[in-house]
Design an enzyme around this catalytic site. Sequence first.
Site, short mmCIF file in Angstrom:
data_model
loop_
_atom_site.label_atom_id
_atom_site.label_comp_id
_atom_site.label_asym_id
_atom_site.label_seq_id
_atom_site.Cartn_x
_atom_site.Cartn_y
_atom_site.Cartn_z
N SER A 171 8.73 10.76 13.86
CA SER A 171 9.06 9.42 13.42
C SER A 171 8.01 8.89 12.43
O SER A 171 7.81 9.49 11.39
CB SER A 171 9.20 8.51 14.65
OG SER A 171 9.87 7.31 14.35
N ASP B 219 15.85 10.12 16.29
CA ASP B 219 14.40 10.01 16.43
C ASP B 219 13.84 10.98 17.47
O ASP B 219 14.35 11.10 18.58
CB ASP B 219 14.05 8.57 16.84
CG ASP B 219 12.60 8.22 16.56
OD1 ASP B 219 11.70 8.96 16.98
OD2 ASP B 219 12.37 7.18 15.92
#
Length: 262
Positions: free
Chosen positions: A43, A163
Amino acid sequence: MWRPRKRLGLALSGGVARGRAHVGVIQALEEAGIRADFVSGVSAGAMVAAAYAAGLDLASLLRLARSFSWPKVATPLLPWPRRGGLKRLGLVDFSPLELFMIRAMGDVTFEELALPLAIGATDLTTGERIILTHGRVARAVRASASVPGVVAPMRWRGRLLCDGFASNNLPIQILRDMGADVVLAVNIMPVAGRDPSNFFWAGSAALSALVMQASDPLDRADITVEPDLAETDYLFPRTEELLRDGHAATQAVLPQLRALLA
């Protein structure tokens, strides 16, 4: 007697806009004359890891951290009743994030990077941990940062990716597999270690605990850096404070790191 130099792996966790603290970590390492040989990220950590692996110098990394803003990386998705495709699965589209990364480091592939890089993502269909090490780097960063339920996921070679925090927010073991002798892990979603000051940070502490349960165990790293960010805003933190916090936390472990690399 000649001995081969020990190779350093640097793991950078996710943490939304707190990711700029990772640049402070790299700043402290650079000032100490220490550079990683392998790098992994998830991320926000994937953004910094990719730029670092692409060979951006410290000044460029600092400019990248200071130039980050949500309008530059995200486009709102209007709730049209007939909206279809992957965009129906998010409130925000991260196509601009790809362009943001390409402007910073070029539209490079993993094979073209200056350092070996691994980016963590999650298969939204199966929940599997996915490690990306081939293909276009900016696109991999986008996949790794696509928070499920908020950011529209993306297709990658037949998988629907989101993610990496959902399956492994701090990819440590992959650095061992890549050949690192010493691993420095940076966790920017720490549990406070103290009573939270309000209900929001109580919820955040629980989220951090859950995320770490899904991550590689911290004891797989030789050193873990955890800047004191437990009550630092996820979305709109102060950039200079993040840089200072990452820098200070890393300076504190430099003697131990030097001893391990000796």
